[in-house]
Design an enzyme around this catalytic site. Structure first.
Site, short mmCIF file in Angstrom:
data_model
loop_
_atom_site.label_atom_id
_atom_site.label_comp_id
_atom_site.label_asym_id
_atom_site.label_seq_id
_atom_site.Cartn_x
_atom_site.Cartn_y
_atom_site.Cartn_z
NE ARG A 273 -2.87 -4.79 4.83
CZ ARG A 273 -3.71 -3.98 5.49
NH1 ARG A 273 -3.44 -3.62 6.74
NH2 ARG A 273 -4.80 -3.54 4.92
CB SER B 282 -3.20 -7.57 -1.79
OG SER B 282 -4.57 -7.27 -1.68
CD GLU C 258 -0.67 -7.41 1.91
OE1 GLU C 258 -1.49 -7.80 2.74
OE2 GLU C 258 -0.92 -6.53 1.07
#
Length: 310
Positions: free
Chosen positions: A183, A232, A302
């Site tokens: 990520r 998320s 995130e």
């Protein structure tokens, strides 16, 4: 604090450059998935690569902050707004290029295009390999910067190269030249992703569609896609799931102001109507604190934050 509808000297200066659509004091909440936050001092959509480079050069010379707004997924805009330039690349800024052979294919798309556009072009050329990206919200540029993905794969698995604009011009970087991890990716300072080239392969498009349909069905059943949402919220810690830890901490369905931890999936936040960025960020902080206290896990947000938070 940026005031909605107010035209500043910066917005006028950018307009004088030409080659861009400029909206001064433009509310950004409607452009984000969670529908919260303030306005942009200058929301700018460049109409050409040259115009984008000119904008970045102006920002560097005059010390103007630059923020990138992609599809608005997992992006939280501060209630105080975003000073400086907020860039949003049009999805059709660059032509699509398909170089497809008997066994493989390379697709080049603009970074402002939605991820779903890649899926549609892939299917049109009977290519497979990026099924795991189906259903992920946002743009291809965002997929590069966040190395977007699921448990089944990440963007850089199928990315061959990215084109990046800076104040000095536009150039391509191979995957090997872009450090990336879970990520995350590291682009040149001040760089803006403009195009992405994907390396895919010929395959069974019927089986590919079945995989994507199953993934999309699962998302619809388990994620709050019918509400303004944000997720998320956290990356999954090694060997565990953020949603499980948040639920274990007793926060599933918990509300702060008009922001709520989703009752469908605890690693998502929904806007019940009228939530502020302060509500959302406060809930993110609370989730992080409670999980640390309950499970000893320091979860990593995130979340892309833009602008001033009051």
């Amino acid at each position: 604090m940026v005031e909605a509808g107010v035209k500043t000297a910066l917005a006028a200066r950018v307009e004088s450059l030409g080659g861009c659509e400029v909206k001064a004091g433009e509310p950004l909440a409607p452009l984000t998935s969670v529908r919260a936050g303030g306005a942009a001092e200058a929301l700018v959509r460049p109409r050409s690569p040259d115009a984008l480079v000119a904008l970045l050069k102006l920002a560097r010379e005059e010390g103007v902050p630059v923020s990138i707004l992609g599809g608005g997924a997992n992006t939280l805009v501060g209630d105080g707004g975003v000073p400086g330039l907020t860039l949003k690349l049009p999805g059709d800024l660059f032509p699509e290029v398909a170089d497809v052979g008997p066994e493989e294919g390379r697709l080049t798309l603009g970074a402002g295009a939605a991820i779903v556009r890649l899926i549609n072009v892939m299917r049109a050329h009977a290519l497979v390999g990026a099924e795991f990206l189906a259903g992920i919200p946002g743009t291809l540029g965002g997929a590069v910067s966040m190395n977007a993905g699921t448990k089944n794969g990440e963007a850089f698995r199928v990315i061959e190269a990215v084109e990046v604009a800076t104040a000095d011009g536009v150039g391509w970087l191979t995957k090997a030249q872009v450090p990336y991890s879970y990520r995350h990716s590291e682009l040149p300072p001040g760089g803006v992703v403009t195009r992405v080239r994907f390396a895919l392969r010929k395959g069974d498009v019927v089986a590919s569609k079945a995989v994507m349909d199953a993934d999309l069905g699962y998302r619809k059943r388990t994620q709050p896609l019918s509400q303004p949402n944000f997720g998320s919220v956290f990356t999954n810690p090694p060997g565990d799931h953020a949603g499980r830890l948040i639920e274990l901490a007793g926060l599933k369905g918990y509300s702060l102001g008009r922001a709520q931890v989703s009752t469908l999936h605890a690693n998502w936040i929904v806007n019940l109507g009228g939530a502020t960025a302060r509500d959302v960020l406060g809930l993110v902080t609370l989730m992080q604190q409670r999980v640390l206290e309950q499970s000893g896990v320091d979860m990593k947000p995130e979340v892309k934050r833009l602008g001033d938070f009051l």
